[in-house]
Design a protein around this motif. Structure first.
Motif, PDB file in Angstrom:
ATOM      1  N   SER A  52       0.823  -1.208   0.000  1.00 15.62           N
ATOM      2  CA  SER A  52       0.000   0.000   0.000  1.00 15.62           C
ATOM      3  C   SER A  52       0.860   1.261   0.000  1.00 15.62           C
ATOM      4  O   SER A  52       0.477   2.288  -0.576  1.00 15.62           O
ATOM      5  N   ASP A  56       1.038   3.688  -3.528  1.00 14.85           N
ATOM      6  CA  ASP A  56       0.166   4.820  -3.215  1.00 14.85           C
ATOM      7  C   ASP A  56       0.552   6.040  -4.056  1.00 14.85           C
ATOM      8  O   ASP A  56       1.694   6.504  -4.023  1.00 14.85           O
ATOM      9  N   ASN A  57      -0.423   6.571  -4.788  1.00 12.25           N
ATOM     10  CA  ASN A  57      -0.164   7.741  -5.626  1.00 12.25           C
ATOM     11  C   ASN A  57       0.251   8.970  -4.818  1.00 12.25           C
ATOM     12  O   ASN A  57       0.874   9.894  -5.365  1.00 12.25           O
ATOM     13  N   GLU A  58      -0.073   8.991  -3.537  1.00 12.43           N
ATOM     14  CA  GLU A  58       0.309  10.129  -2.703  1.00 12.43           C
ATOM     15  C   GLU A  58       1.801  10.115  -2.372  1.00 12.43           C
ATOM     16  O   GLU A  58       2.331  11.095  -1.849  1.00 12.43           O
ATOM     17  N   ASN A  59       2.474   9.009  -2.670  1.00  7.67           N
ATOM     18  CA  ASN A  59       3.901   8.902  -2.387  1.00  7.67           C
ATOM     19  C   ASN A  59       4.744   9.135  -3.635  1.00  7.67           C
ATOM     20  O   ASN A  59       5.742   8.463  -3.876  1.00  7.67           O
ATOM     21  N   ALA A  60       4.350  10.113  -4.427  1.00 10.28           N
ATOM     22  CA  ALA A  60       5.040  10.401  -5.691  1.00 10.28           C
ATOM     23  C   ALA A  60       6.497  10.805  -5.477  1.00 10.28           C
ATOM     24  O   ALA A  60       7.331  10.648  -6.373  1.00 10.28           O
ATOM     25  N   GLU A  61       6.816  11.311  -4.286  1.00 12.21           N
ATOM     26  CA  GLU A  61       8.184  11.764  -4.029  1.00 12.21           C
ATOM     27  C   GLU A  61       9.120  10.631  -3.621  1.00 12.21           C
ATOM     28  O   GLU A  61      10.320  10.854  -3.368  1.00 12.21           O
ATOM     29  N   ASP A 152      -2.307   2.925 -10.195  1.00 13.72           N
ATOM     30  CA  ASP A 152      -1.418   3.084  -9.051  1.00 13.72           C
ATOM     31  C   ASP A 152      -0.156   3.857  -9.469  1.00 13.72           C
ATOM     32  O   ASP A 152       0.003   4.257 -10.626  1.00 13.72           O
ATOM     33  N   ARG A 153       0.742   4.051  -8.512  1.00 11.86           N
ATOM     34  CA  ARG A 153       1.913   4.903  -8.744  1.00 11.86           C
ATOM     35  C   ARG A 153       2.799   4.398  -9.873  1.00 11.86           C
ATOM     36  O   ARG A 153       3.369   5.183 -10.631  1.00 11.86           O
ATOM     37  N   GLN A 156       1.047   4.742 -13.432  1.00 10.39           N
ATOM     38  CA  GLN A 156       0.973   6.117 -13.914  1.00 10.39           C
ATOM     39  C   GLN A 156       2.271   6.606 -14.557  1.00 10.39           C
ATOM     40  O   GLN A 156       2.308   7.711 -15.114  1.00 10.39           O
TER      41      GLN A 156
END
Length: 203
Positions: A52, A56-61, A152-153, A156
């Motif tokens: 997860s 997670d797309n919010e963890n792009a960094e 997902d990350r 993308q």
């Protein structure tokens, strides 16, 4: 006690891996073998939590090296807790993705090179599949099959990233021709199933 058999499926999303996992499961169940089906990243409670995080797309960094180690950490737990104990019991283990995914996605896609294989050799204790089916599908076709829903990350990433991954998989087919079997994933489900079944007969 029968010998445990470790089978993995590799390839892009949309290539039909999940369908063929179920077909392989049926093949062995029909001859009376106990079968465990799993996936990566994931397969255990700890590994699924790591999945997860890494997808997670919010963890792009997330740094590429971090990504490599998160995948390896999830795999280490998966092997220790689930895969190796099952193989020791003589079970057939079928896994959707394994080390080859990391070599293709991080080694080639992220350009991290040979260190990915080294890290994962340590994470798995040197465990390798008995046979791997690479579901060969061009990245553009893969992307069209996935559609425009939530990705997902990794999904993308730009198309050139996925073509580097694809080149990585082809390199693995060339490097390990006895283990990695290339399967034309553009065919019908039944055609693919029969092709895979013919390869399972020698196990």
């Amino acid at each position: 006690m029968p010998k445990g058999i470790f089978i993995t499926l590799e390839g892009p999303d949309g290539s039909g891996k999940s369908t063929q996992v179920e077909n392989i499961k049926s093949y062995f169940a029909n001859v009376g073998r106990e079968v465990v089906v799993s996936r990566e990243p994931g397969g255990t409670s700890i590994s699924e939590k790591l999945r997860s995080i890494v997808l997670d797309n919010e963890n792009a960094e997330m740094d590429d090296i971090t990504e490599m180690f998160v995948y390896a950490a999830a795999r280490a737990q998966h092997v220790a807790e689930k895969i190796r104990p099952a193989l020791d019991r003589g079970v057939v283990v079928i896994c959707d993705r394994f080390v080859d995914s990391s070599i293709a996605y991080q080694g080639y896609g992220r350009n991290l090179g040979d260190q990915v294989a080294e890290v994962n050799r340590y994470a798995t204790g040197g465990l390798e599949p008995d046979i791997t089916f690479f579901m060969d599908l061009d990245p553009e076709i893969s992307r069209s099959r996935i559609g425009k829903g939530v990705r997902d990350r990794l999904e993308q990433q730009k198309l050139d990233f996925h073509y580097r991954v694809y080149e990585g998989y082809k390199a693995l087919c060339d490097k390990y021709p006895e283990r990695v079997i290339r399967i034309d994933a553009t065919r019908t489900i039944d055609e693919i199933k029969e092709d895979i079944y013919s390869k399972l007969e020698v196990l």
